[in-house]
Design a protein around this motif. Structure first.
Motif, mmCIF file in Angstrom:
data_model
loop_
_atom_site.group_PDB
_atom_site.id
_atom_site.type_symbol
_atom_site.label_atom_id
_atom_site.label_comp_id
_atom_site.label_asym_id
_atom_site.label_seq_id
_atom_site.Cartn_x
_atom_site.Cartn_y
_atom_site.Cartn_z
ATOM 1 N N GLN A 63 0.823 -1.213 0.000
ATOM 2 C CA GLN A 63 0.000 0.000 0.000
ATOM 3 C C GLN A 63 0.858 1.264 0.000
ATOM 4 O OE1 GLN A 63 -2.628 -0.400 3.337
ATOM 5 N NE2 GLN A 63 -4.134 -1.575 2.177
ATOM 6 N N VAL A 64 1.961 1.232 0.712
ATOM 7 C CA VAL A 64 2.861 2.396 0.740
ATOM 8 C C VAL A 64 3.461 2.616 -0.644
ATOM 9 C CG1 VAL A 64 4.956 3.357 1.765
ATOM 10 C CG2 VAL A 64 3.360 2.077 3.183
ATOM 11 N N ILE A 65 3.853 1.539 -1.291
ATOM 12 C CA ILE A 65 4.435 1.647 -2.629
ATOM 13 C C ILE A 65 3.410 2.184 -3.616
ATOM 14 C CG2 ILE A 65 5.347 0.283 -4.557
ATOM 15 C CD1 ILE A 65 6.677 -1.491 -2.371
ATOM 16 N N VAL A 66 2.206 1.670 -3.555
ATOM 17 C CA VAL A 66 1.154 2.155 -4.455
ATOM 18 C C VAL A 66 0.870 3.629 -4.192
ATOM 19 C CG1 VAL A 66 -1.313 1.961 -4.972
ATOM 20 C CG2 VAL A 66 0.097 -0.086 -4.857
ATOM 21 N N LEU A 67 0.826 4.035 -2.934
ATOM 22 C CA LEU A 67 0.551 5.430 -2.605
ATOM 23 C C LEU A 67 1.635 6.353 -3.125
ATOM 24 C CD1 LEU A 67 -1.087 7.617 -1.036
ATOM 25 C CD2 LEU A 67 0.432 7.130 0.889
ATOM 26 N N PHE A 68 2.880 6.061 -2.802
ATOM 27 C CA PHE A 68 3.960 6.989 -3.132
ATOM 28 C C PHE A 68 4.438 6.885 -4.577
ATOM 29 C CE2 PHE A 68 4.057 7.405 1.425
ATOM 30 C CZ PHE A 68 4.262 8.762 1.562
ATOM 31 N N HIS A 69 4.029 5.859 -5.292
ATOM 32 C CA HIS A 69 4.270 5.841 -6.731
ATOM 33 C C HIS A 69 3.028 6.303 -7.475
ATOM 34 C CE1 HIS A 69 7.728 3.383 -5.617
ATOM 35 N NE2 HIS A 69 8.234 3.739 -6.779
ATOM 36 N N GLY A 70 1.870 6.062 -6.912
ATOM 37 C CA GLY A 70 0.624 6.449 -7.569
ATOM 38 C C GLY A 70 0.351 7.937 -7.519
ATOM 39 N N LEU A 71 0.671 8.582 -6.403
ATOM 40 C CA LEU A 71 0.412 10.026 -6.296
ATOM 41 C C LEU A 71 1.158 10.851 -7.347
ATOM 42 C CD1 LEU A 71 0.243 10.709 -2.448
ATOM 43 C CD2 LEU A 71 -1.572 10.976 -4.119
ATOM 44 N N PRO A 72 2.459 10.692 -7.479
ATOM 45 C CA PRO A 72 3.139 11.494 -8.503
ATOM 46 C C PRO A 72 2.728 11.134 -9.921
ATOM 47 C CG PRO A 72 4.733 10.333 -7.134
ATOM 48 C CD PRO A 72 3.388 9.955 -6.658
ATOM 49 N N LEU A 73 2.507 9.845 -10.175
ATOM 50 C CA LEU A 73 2.079 9.453 -11.514
ATOM 51 C C LEU A 73 0.697 9.991 -11.831
ATOM 52 C CD1 LEU A 73 3.433 5.797 -11.615
ATOM 53 C CD2 LEU A 73 4.340 7.800 -12.795
#
Length: 98
Positions: A63-73
């Motif tokens: 979930q952390v990876i999805v959040l911090f890669h998903g937000l900028p993308l």
């Protein structure tokens, strides 16, 4: 971290220009200049790690990876759509009259 990663690859020409400029400097300036460039580059990574760290306590890693890669993308996608729409805007009747 993902933002810095994206910006690193987005600004490849700028980074190469900085490195090329640093390589053309005299020997007594080159080492401090490369040290400063490396410090700036690693600072972004360190700040990203400090921001992400507390989220690993609360959420699972996926979930952390999805959040911090998903937000900028997602932000890049929204800005891209917005820029596309503002550049390819069809004139309306109100803008034609002025």
């Amino acid at each position: 971290m993902s933002s810095a990663f994206i910006l690193t690859f987005q600004q490849t020409e700028l980074w190469l220009a900085l490195v090329s400029r640093a390589q053309s400097e005299p020997d007594h300036v080159r080492l401090p200049l490369f040290s400063l460039l490396t410090l700036v580059q690693m600072t972004g990574f360190g700040v990203g790690m400090l921001l992400v760290g507390p989220f690993y306590i609360v959420w699972p890693p996926a979930q952390v990876i999805v959040l911090f890669h998903g937000l900028p993308l997602s932000t890049l996608m929204v800005i891209g759509v917005w820029l596309y729409r503002t550049r390819h805007r069809v004139p309306t009747k109100t803008t034609q009259l002025q």
